[in-house]
Design a protein around this motif. Structure first.
Motif, PDB file in Angstrom:
ATOM      1  N   ASP A  25       0.788  -1.224   0.000  1.00 17.03           N
ATOM      2  CA  ASP A  25       0.000   0.000   0.000  1.00 17.03           C
ATOM      3  C   ASP A  25       0.829   1.288   0.000  1.00 17.03           C
ATOM      4  N   GLN A  26       2.026   1.194   0.505  1.00 15.55           N
ATOM      5  CA  GLN A  26       2.864   2.392   0.540  1.00 15.55           C
ATOM      6  C   GLN A  26       3.051   2.959  -0.866  1.00 15.55           C
ATOM      7  N   ARG A  29       0.225   5.123  -1.687  1.00 20.46           N
ATOM      8  CA  ARG A  29       0.301   6.418  -1.012  1.00 20.46           C
ATOM      9  C   ARG A  29       1.268   7.351  -1.715  1.00 20.46           C
ATOM     10  N   LEU A  30       2.332   6.769  -2.209  1.00 18.15           N
ATOM     11  CA  LEU A  30       3.288   7.614  -2.925  1.00 18.15           C
ATOM     12  C   LEU A  30       2.653   8.158  -4.194  1.00 18.15           C
ATOM     13  N   ASP A  32      -0.340   8.759  -4.599  1.00 18.53           N
ATOM     14  CA  ASP A  32      -1.288   9.788  -4.191  1.00 18.53           C
ATOM     15  C   ASP A  32      -0.580  11.124  -3.975  1.00 18.53           C
ATOM     16  N   LEU A  33       0.626  11.035  -3.532  1.00 12.71           N
ATOM     17  CA  LEU A  33       1.380  12.263  -3.285  1.00 12.71           C
ATOM     18  C   LEU A  33       1.735  12.951  -4.597  1.00 12.71           C
ATOM     19  N   SER A  87      11.047   0.015   2.358  1.00 11.30           N
ATOM     20  CA  SER A  87       9.682   0.223   2.849  1.00 11.30           C
ATOM     21  C   SER A  87       9.154   1.585   2.430  1.00 11.30           C
ATOM     22  N   SER A  88      10.050   2.449   2.024  1.00 13.96           N
ATOM     23  CA  SER A  88       9.633   3.801   1.679  1.00 13.96           C
ATOM     24  C   SER A  88       8.715   3.858   0.468  1.00 13.96           C
ATOM     25  N   PHE A  89       8.874   2.937  -0.435  1.00 11.32           N
ATOM     26  CA  PHE A  89       8.001   2.972  -1.599  1.00 11.32           C
ATOM     27  C   PHE A  89       7.194   1.692  -1.738  1.00 11.32           C
ATOM     28  N   LYS A  95      11.624  -5.967   1.197  1.00 10.82           N
ATOM     29  CA  LYS A  95      11.589  -5.710   2.639  1.00 10.82           C
ATOM     30  C   LYS A  95      11.546  -7.023   3.413  1.00 10.82           C
TER      31      LYS A  95
ATOM     32  N   TRP B  29      13.758   8.300   1.830  1.00 12.70           N
ATOM     33  CA  TRP B  29      12.812   8.778   2.822  1.00 12.70           C
ATOM     34  C   TRP B  29      12.792  10.289   2.925  1.00 12.70           C
ATOM     35  N   ILE B  32      10.665  11.579   0.226  1.00 11.66           N
ATOM     36  CA  ILE B  32       9.247  11.314   0.456  1.00 11.66           C
ATOM     37  C   ILE B  32       8.699  12.201   1.567  1.00 11.66           C
ATOM     38  N   LYS B  39       2.965  18.808   1.374  1.00  8.13           N
ATOM     39  CA  LYS B  39       1.528  18.636   1.160  1.00  8.13           C
ATOM     40  C   LYS B  39       0.720  19.143   2.346  1.00  8.13           C
TER      41      LYS B  39
END
Lengths: 147, 581
Positions: A25-26, A29-30, A32-33, A87-89, A95, B29, B32, B39
């Motif tokens: 899901d991350q 979210r990215l 979405d950003l 995990s960041s993306f 991971k 990170w 991000i 935002k």
């Protein structure tokens, strides 16, 4: 392919990445950003990850070579960072392999570590290819992220 | 935007524009998080190394509202960074990590993290981080008030007796202050018996204790200071590292406030010792002075805060013109506890910037108040040490020592940065008797928030930087009517002068009494005030009620003339009681 078809393709590739557990899901979210101010944000993040993680992979390789005097502490550190980074993306499989590796590390299981590392490298490379394809499609389709 | 955040222009859109510093060695990170924070409409600065982050924070004091940092970083442990930031800048810090183990989270909290986020971090979590900034600000204000309140309380409460000893009742007042009421109201509730400690520390930071603390800090060097080191140097049994740490935080806050307050002080004007009606009002002066304090000496004690901008403002400003009237009206307004009000903005809770850099070596302290006799101000304890009974002996507040002198007797709570070191030094002032110390510091009760009255209670010698605090680093006899000295006195002198102009934060160290002062009001070194007025007990009316001071300003400009006339007796009702002899 026309635009519509490309878009469909993008959607299906994307879906499979999720279904197969490559992404979590991350990643959503990215996406979405991402916005018009930075339409290739996600791609940039992934690119950044791969250039940065290459360094880690190399460090780990070197540390592993030193067997049997492997510095598990150091290995664990590298893995920890790699885990955080992936995990960041949402690189789910990568991971997980990191976690696996760390477990072997704490158990001082050299063989286990070697094996886990191999798998990690594999997943790392596979994901890279898949995402490259994905991003190319996205560009072709003229859409960014989910529709 | 202003540092205090709350009063900064961005307030209206708060939390938008929140200035966040993100520290993470992982570039992915970092990228991000930057995007996510943008935002949220925050202003983001990213850092890949802890060292860089510290440099940035140090260079731009007050330039950031909150820090978010990863726990693991190659060049420095995230927890260490967390501690440093908390101590030096007093900013809220959020930790983050992939690792969510309870022990790690606990460690983060122990080191002072206001939150611990697990990666991957969600947007909603980042959207809420402003609450930590807000909370801290509120707490700071509260703490400051408490500190100030304590001091002021002291003043009012303790009759002359206390001041005579130059002792500050520490701690006791704290309880009173808690209420944050106006000074006046404080008087009402003086519950002398109630010594409950402030909500924060159980330790009562007496003047002596605070002086030890300041001494230790100066010895170590402000930049290198740390609670453990200070604790070791102080060598006080039963004092814990936590006590010192929280005291240090407040001290920093105090100093930074003083610095801010300094702008306003006009050392010259402050407190001029106008011939005051002091002679008769000597008593009033006492009260007055209390606020304004201290004429130069105040600075010594009061704000002696080491170096940092402590206000000591000009304790001397009083160019004791004869009547010492120290018009304390100056800044006293900020009744800030006479102490050094540094309250540049009382609001600013976070004075993270405290710049301790300037060893405030009480320039003023040197204010020889001793010489006060004639010139009054020097003695005036205004230095913010309102409570300090001016012992006639005017000991020049040697603030230079870095406030060891701080006469502020009251200091109890020194924890608040303002510790106007009242004590001892100020007592020397007492010789003011002749001086009319009485000059009622006109602290015009205008309670206005200090901010406007830059005069912060001038008496408290706010370390007002603005005021040429310099004071007197050398034991300048404050006699100097030099207003500058006055400034140092931390006194309000600055306040006065500043009042006009600076109304704002009494940088003088005496933070405008207004809001914060209520409690703290003028904790001026009690001794100081009384200085000269011969009133030993001049109890400076607790703290200068900011309102009192507020009006003062103009007149004060003469260099802190505490014009008697300005003094509005009504305002100082409290003061009257004790101060006026």
């Amino acid at each position: 392919m026309d635009r519509k078809q490309l878009q469909h393709q993008v959607a299906s590739v994307r879906k499979s990445l999720f279904d197969q557990g490559y992404l979590d899901d991350q990643f959503n979210r990215l996406e979405d950003l991402q916005d018009e101010t930075n339409p290739s944000f996600v791609e940039e993040v992934v690119t950044l990850f791969y250039s940065d993680s290459a360094r880690f992979i190399q460090n780990i390789e070197q540390a592993m070579i030193k067997k049997p005097n492997i510095d598990f502490g150091k290995l664990d550190d590298y893995m920890h960072q790699l885990k955080g980074s992936s995990s960041s993306f949402g690189a789910k499989k990568v991971k997980n392999e990191c976690s696996q590796f760390r477990e072997c590390c704490s158990a001082r299981n050299i063989e286990g570590c070697i094996k886990a590392f191999q798998q990690l490298k594999q997943e790392h490379a596979t994901l890279r290819r898949k995402l490259e394809t994905y991003f190319q499609l996205v560009k072709q389709a003229g859409i960014a992220g989910r529709t | 935007m202003m540092e205090n955040g709350f009063s900064s222009p961005r307030n209206d859109s708060f939390p938008a524009g929140l200035r966040v510093l993100v520290v993470d060695d992982d570039p992915t990170w970092l990228k991000i998080l930057e995007k996510m924070l943008k935002k949220c409409s925050y202003e983001v600065t990213t850092c890949g190394l802890a060292r860089d982050a510290l440099n940035l924070l140090r260079e731009r004091k007050g330039g950031y509202d909150i820090v978010i940092s990863d726990v693991y970083m190659p060049d420095m442990d995230g927890f260490k960074l967390l501690e440093l930031v908390g101590l030096e800048m007093d900013l809220p810090v959020i930790m983050m990590s992939v690792d969510g183990e309870t022990s790690r989270v606990m460690k983060g909290v122990q080191h002072g993290a206001c939150d611990y986020l697990l990666k991957p971090i969600r947007m909603k979590e980042l959207r809420n981080i402003w609450q930590h900034v807000f909370r801290k600000k509120i707490h700071e204000v509260r703490d400051i008030e408490i500190l100030e309140g304590n001091e002021s309380f002291q003043m009012t409460r303790n009759g002359s007796d206390q001041y005579e000893d130059g002792h500050f009742l520490c701690g006791e007042d704290l309880t009173l202050i808690k209420k944050r009421k106006d000074i006046e109201s404080k008087h009402d509730e003086k519950d002398i018996g109630d010594n409950t400690s402030t909500k924060k520390a159980r330790v009562v930071w007496s003047v002596e204790l605070h002086q030890k603390f300041v001494k230790a800090v100066n010895q170590i060097g402000f930049d290198k200071v740390g609670p453990k080191k200070i604790l070791d140097l102080m060598n006080v049994p039963r004092l814990t590292r936590e006590n010192v740490a929280s005291h240090l935080q407040k001290y920093r806050l105090y100093l930074s406030r003083l610095q801010k307050g300094n702008d306003f002080n006009n050392p010259d004007g402050m407190v001029k010792q106008s011939d005051s009606p002091l002679s008769d009002s000597a008593g009033s002066f006492g009260s007055q002075n209390s606020i304004n304090l201290q004429p130069t000496d105040v600075s010594n004690g009061c704000y002696g805060f080491s170096g940092s901008s402590l206000v000591l403002q000009n304790v001397d400003p009083r160019s004791h013109d004869g009547d010492r009237k120290i018009l304390v009206t100056t800044p006293v307004a900020e009744p800030k506890r006479g102490l050094t009000v540094d309250a540049p903005n009382p609001r600013k809770p976070r004075i993270s910037q405290m710049e301790f850099g300037h060893p405030i070596a009480p320039p003023r302290s040197e204010v020889n108040f001793a010489t006060f006799d004639s010139s009054f101000p020097s003695k005036y304890p205004w230095c913010g040490i309102p409570g300090i009974p001016l012992k006639q002996e005017h000991n020049p507040l040697h603030l230079n020592d870095g406030f060891s002198h701080l006469p502020m007797p009251r200091q109890k709570q020194l924890t608040r940065a303002d510790y106007p070191q009242p004590a001892p030094a100020i007592s020397s002032a007492p010789s003011l008797t002749e001086r009319e110390i009485g000059c009622p510091v006109k602290i015009k009760p205008s309670r206005n928030d200090y901010s406007s009255n830059a005069c912060h209670v001038s008496s408290t010698a706010s370390a007002v930087d603005s005021i040429p605090l310099q004071t007197k680093t050398n034991s300048t006899n404050h006699q100097v009517s030099s207003t500058s000295s006055m400034e140092n006195q931390g006194l309000n002198m600055n306040c006065l002068t500043g009042v006009e102009s600076s109304r704002k934060n009494i940088n003088l160290g005496m933070p405008p009494f207004a809001p914060l002062d209520k409690d703290l009001q003028v904790c001026f070194v009690p001794g100081d005030y009384y200085m000269n007025l011969g009133l030993q007990n001049i109890e400076v009316p607790e703290y200068f009620d900011p309102s009192l001071l507020t009006d003062v300003p103009i007149h004060l400009n003469d260099g802190l003339r505490f014009d008697y006339e300005f003094y509005d007796p009504t305002e100082y009702s409290l003061i009257d009681q004790s101060l006026f002899i």
